[in-house]
Design a protein around this motif. Structure first.
Motif, mmCIF file in Angstrom:
data_model
loop_
_atom_site.group_PDB
_atom_site.id
_atom_site.type_symbol
_atom_site.label_atom_id
_atom_site.label_comp_id
_atom_site.label_asym_id
_atom_site.label_seq_id
_atom_site.Cartn_x
_atom_site.Cartn_y
_atom_site.Cartn_z
ATOM 1 N N ARG A 208 -15.234 -1.311 3.837
ATOM 2 C CA ARG A 208 -15.150 -2.744 4.113
ATOM 3 C C ARG A 208 -13.685 -3.073 4.355
ATOM 4 O O ARG A 208 -12.817 -2.246 4.076
ATOM 5 C CB ARG A 208 -15.696 -3.537 2.926
ATOM 6 C CG ARG A 208 -17.191 -3.274 2.717
ATOM 7 C CD ARG A 208 -17.743 -3.953 1.519
ATOM 8 N NE ARG A 208 -17.464 -5.383 1.514
ATOM 9 C CZ ARG A 208 -17.810 -6.194 0.528
ATOM 10 N NH1 ARG A 208 -18.452 -5.720 -0.515
ATOM 11 N NH2 ARG A 208 -17.529 -7.470 0.572
ATOM 12 N N PRO A 209 -13.393 -4.275 4.819
ATOM 13 C CA PRO A 209 -11.983 -4.634 5.006
ATOM 14 C C PRO A 209 -11.186 -4.449 3.714
ATOM 15 O O PRO A 209 -11.666 -4.776 2.629
ATOM 16 C CB PRO A 209 -12.029 -6.098 5.427
ATOM 17 C CG PRO A 209 -13.395 -6.266 6.026
ATOM 18 C CD PRO A 209 -14.292 -5.346 5.244
ATOM 19 N N ILE B 126 0.865 -1.184 0.000
ATOM 20 C CA ILE B 126 0.000 0.000 0.000
ATOM 21 C C ILE B 126 0.897 1.229 0.000
ATOM 22 O O ILE B 126 1.819 1.343 0.809
ATOM 23 C CB ILE B 126 -0.937 0.005 1.232
ATOM 24 C CG1 ILE B 126 -1.675 -1.339 1.374
ATOM 25 C CG2 ILE B 126 -1.904 1.180 1.137
ATOM 26 C CD1 ILE B 126 -2.533 -1.732 0.202
ATOM 27 N N VAL B 127 0.625 2.154 -0.918
ATOM 28 C CA VAL B 127 1.494 3.305 -1.146
ATOM 29 C C VAL B 127 0.717 4.595 -0.884
ATOM 30 O O VAL B 127 -0.433 4.724 -1.299
ATOM 31 C CB VAL B 127 2.026 3.303 -2.602
ATOM 32 C CG1 VAL B 127 3.022 4.419 -2.829
ATOM 33 C CG2 VAL B 127 2.629 1.943 -2.961
ATOM 34 N N ASN B 128 1.373 5.542 -0.191
ATOM 35 C CA ASN B 128 0.718 6.812 0.130
ATOM 36 C C ASN B 128 1.750 7.837 0.566
ATOM 37 O O ASN B 128 2.766 7.493 1.147
ATOM 38 C CB ASN B 128 -0.301 6.609 1.262
ATOM 39 C CG ASN B 128 -0.920 7.908 1.715
ATOM 40 O OD1 ASN B 128 -0.401 8.567 2.605
ATOM 41 N ND2 ASN B 128 -2.017 8.270 1.107
ATOM 42 N N ASP C 27 -5.022 7.482 -1.922
ATOM 43 C CA ASP C 27 -4.901 8.863 -1.453
ATOM 44 C C ASP C 27 -5.281 8.941 0.021
ATOM 45 O O ASP C 27 -6.011 8.080 0.541
ATOM 46 C CB ASP C 27 -5.846 9.778 -2.248
ATOM 47 C CG ASP C 27 -5.230 10.315 -3.531
ATOM 48 O OD1 ASP C 27 -4.055 10.009 -3.823
ATOM 49 O OD2 ASP C 27 -5.948 11.038 -4.251
ATOM 50 N N CYS C 28 -4.841 9.996 0.682
ATOM 51 C CA CYS C 28 -5.155 10.210 2.101
ATOM 52 C C CYS C 28 -6.650 10.338 2.354
ATOM 53 O O CYS C 28 -7.117 10.111 3.472
ATOM 54 C CB CYS C 28 -4.443 11.458 2.616
ATOM 55 S SG CYS C 28 -2.661 11.283 2.719
ATOM 56 N N SER D 80 -4.405 2.855 9.643
ATOM 57 C CA SER D 80 -5.150 1.964 10.538
ATOM 58 C C SER D 80 -5.934 0.891 9.773
ATOM 59 O O SER D 80 -6.259 -0.144 10.328
ATOM 60 C CB SER D 80 -6.093 2.775 11.441
ATOM 61 O OG SER D 80 -7.181 3.290 10.696
ATOM 62 N N TYR D 81 -6.228 1.149 8.501
ATOM 63 C CA TYR D 81 -6.962 0.184 7.669
ATOM 64 C C TYR D 81 -6.020 -0.804 6.974
ATOM 65 O O TYR D 81 -6.482 -1.759 6.359
ATOM 66 C CB TYR D 81 -7.775 0.902 6.588
ATOM 67 C CG TYR D 81 -8.932 1.694 7.109
ATOM 68 C CD1 TYR D 81 -10.113 1.060 7.482
ATOM 69 C CD2 TYR D 81 -8.856 3.070 7.230
ATOM 70 C CE1 TYR D 81 -11.195 1.789 7.959
ATOM 71 C CE2 TYR D 81 -9.926 3.802 7.704
ATOM 72 C CZ TYR D 81 -11.088 3.163 8.070
ATOM 73 O OH TYR D 81 -12.144 3.885 8.545
#
Length: 185
Positions: free
Chosen positions: A80-81, A9-11, A73-74, A27-28
């Motif tokens: 959902r999960p 996951i990239v951000n 994106d932020c 947190s997700y």
């Protein structure tokens, strides 16, 4: 190991409200490899200097370290999960064929691409009616030849200056009637 855990996951969340959005997003993403930045990495251009170039370069960096990446994106808030979403993306017919997932923004390339960017990309007039894809959520699988090509050309066109333009309507960027504003990402 589940297949979806192979996705990084990239951000990037720098300045303003972005760090709070990134913290929420983090947190997700528990259990996934993360490629997050909360300050400007050394040697990278600032958003003020080269708008949205940081996103493209950070994605490229993540693809050097991972074969599959998912930019979020932020502002993204999974309902959902995240595992469900990743499995949906990876199972999508378009993703399987092209190695990329992005959603349609509702705009066309003609509405959101200035003439300078069209010339740099060498896009024909027919491309103006193609749907624009948003970059809020982007999945790239570099094990797929087409996915690898998309990643290469996105970075290449950004370096060549195709992402330069105004997010406000700037008539000098295109005399085309359908042109509304330029999307830099």
């Amino acid at each position: 190991m589940r297949l979806d855990l192979l996705v990084a996951i990239v951000n990037i969340g720098i300045g303003g409200w972005y760090p709070q959005g990134q913290a929420r997003l983090r947190s997700y993403c528990q259990g996934y490899p993360l490629e997050f930045a909360d300050e400007l990495p050394s040697g990278y251009p600032s958003h003020e200097h080269r708008p949205y170039m940081l996103k493209v370069l950070w994605l490229s960096r993540a693809l050097q370290r991972h074969s599959k990446v998912l930019w979020l994106d932020c502002s993204v808030v999974p309902l959902r999960p995240l595992q469900d979403f990743v499995e949906y993306i990876q199972g999508h017919a378009f993703t399987k064929e092209y190695g990329v997932y992005a959603y349609r923004s509702g705009m066309t390339v003609g509405q959101t691409c200035n003439d300078r960017a069209l010339a740099i990309a060498g896009l024909p007039r027919e491309a103006l009616s193609l749907p624009e894809l948003a970059s809020t959520i982007v999945y790239i699988d570099k094990t797929n030849d087409r996915g690898r090509d998309v990643a290469y050309w996105w970075e290449r066109l950004a370096v060549l200056g195709a992402i330069k333009g105004s997010r406000l309507h700037e008539p000098s960027e295109s005399p085309r009637k359908e042109f509304l504003f330029h999307r830099q990402d």
